[in-house]
Structure formats: structure tokens, C-alpha cells
Write a protein that holds these residues in place. Structure first.
Motif, PDB file in Angstrom:
ATOM      1  N   GLY A  64       0.797  -1.219   0.000  1.00 41.03           N
ATOM      2  CA  GLY A  64       0.000   0.000   0.000  1.00 41.03           C
ATOM      3  C   GLY A  64       0.829   1.268   0.000  1.00 41.03           C
ATOM      4  O   GLY A  64       0.455   2.258  -0.624  1.00 41.03           O
ATOM      5  N   LYS A  65       1.969   1.264   0.684  1.00 42.26           N
ATOM      6  CA  LYS A  65       2.817   2.459   0.720  1.00 42.26           C
ATOM      7  C   LYS A  65       3.362   2.779  -0.677  1.00 42.26           C
ATOM      8  O   LYS A  65       3.508   3.938  -1.036  1.00 42.26           O
ATOM      9  N   GLN A  87      -3.111  -3.516   9.540  1.00 40.94           N
ATOM     10  CA  GLN A  87      -3.307  -2.068   9.572  1.00 40.94           C
ATOM     11  C   GLN A  87      -3.257  -1.458   8.181  1.00 40.94           C
ATOM     12  O   GLN A  87      -3.834  -0.410   7.945  1.00 40.94           O
ATOM     13  N   GLY A  88      -2.555  -2.087   7.254  1.00 36.41           N
ATOM     14  CA  GLY A  88      -2.386  -1.524   5.925  1.00 36.41           C
ATOM     15  C   GLY A  88      -3.156  -2.307   4.888  1.00 36.41           C
ATOM     16  O   GLY A  88      -4.167  -2.939   5.178  1.00 36.41           O
ATOM     17  N   TYR A  89      -2.663  -2.248   3.669  1.00 38.70           N
ATOM     18  CA  TYR A  89      -3.306  -2.983   2.579  1.00 38.70           C
ATOM     19  C   TYR A  89      -2.276  -3.266   1.499  1.00 38.70           C
ATOM     20  O   TYR A  89      -1.181  -2.705   1.493  1.00 38.70           O
ATOM     21  N   THR A  90      -2.634  -4.176   0.625  1.00 36.18           N
ATOM     22  CA  THR A  90      -1.859  -4.387  -0.585  1.00 36.18           C
ATOM     23  C   THR A  90      -2.794  -4.155  -1.756  1.00 36.18           C
ATOM     24  O   THR A  90      -4.016  -4.252  -1.619  1.00 36.18           O
TER      25      THR A  90
END
Length: 105
Positions: free
Chosen positions: A24-25, A53-56
Motif C-alpha cells: 500500500g505504501k 493495519q495496511g493494505y496491498t
């Protein structure tokens, strides 16, 4: 007598689309970058997959487009980037570099 188009046996085989998970970053950085229309469309068609907490972003494209996107996020590899961004870029680079090399290249 054949009715199909002639096939040039010396022509390289077309690259097939490959699905890769982009951190995601990296996706967030690329969304703010100046991309070509084909790169922007590829990114927009990606499927978001939640990861803690994030994503892809699951991006399906031919390997050449994945390599172009990787080149576009080169600034994430410098010292000014936060460590999480550098790590995310390295993860995506490892996935892209694991793709087979283009025939004839």
C-alpha cells in the motif's frame, strides 16, 4: 488452406499479464506520481486487499508495466524516504525481479 493470420515464428511471444501484490505504501506513492495513462489505468484497476493495519494492491499487468511502475517509485529508495516506504519498495522490487526476464532482452 488456412484461414487464420500468418504467425511469424521469429516474433517474440507476447507477454502475459501477471498479478502481483503491491504494498500500500508503494501504491499510495504512485497515486501521487506523474504516471503515463496506461500505468494510471493499471493502478486504478488494482484490487485492494486489507492486511492488518495496511493494505496491498493486487495489480494485474504485463511484466513490462510492473517494471515501469517499479522504476517510477525509485525515489522511495533514497535516504529521505521513511524506512517503511523503503521496505515496501524493496518488497515490490523483489516480486517484480522474480518475474521471468523478457525474451530477447
Amino acid at each position: 488452406m488456412t484461414t487464420g493470420a500468418a504467425i511469424d515464428p521469429g516474433a517474440p511471444a507476447p507477454e502475459l499479464p501477471v498479478a502481483l501484490d503491491m504494498p500500500g505504501k508503494v501504491a499510495d506513492f504512485l497515486r501521487t506520481a506523474d504516471l503515463k495513462p496506461a500505468e494510471r489505468a493499471t493502478l486504478d484497476q488494482g484490487v485492494t486487499v486489507r492486511r492488518g493495519q495496511g493494505y496491498t494492491l493486487r495489480v494485474t499487468a504485463i511484466p513490462a508495466v510492473h517494471r515501469q511502475l517499479l522504476d517510477r517509485c525509485q525515489p522511495l529508495d533514497n535516504a529521505a524516504a521513511i524506512p517503511a516506504q523503503r521496505k515496501a519498495r524493496r518488497e515490490y522490487a523483489n516480486r517484480v525481479n522474480a518475474l521471468p526476464a523478457k525474451a530477447g532482452a
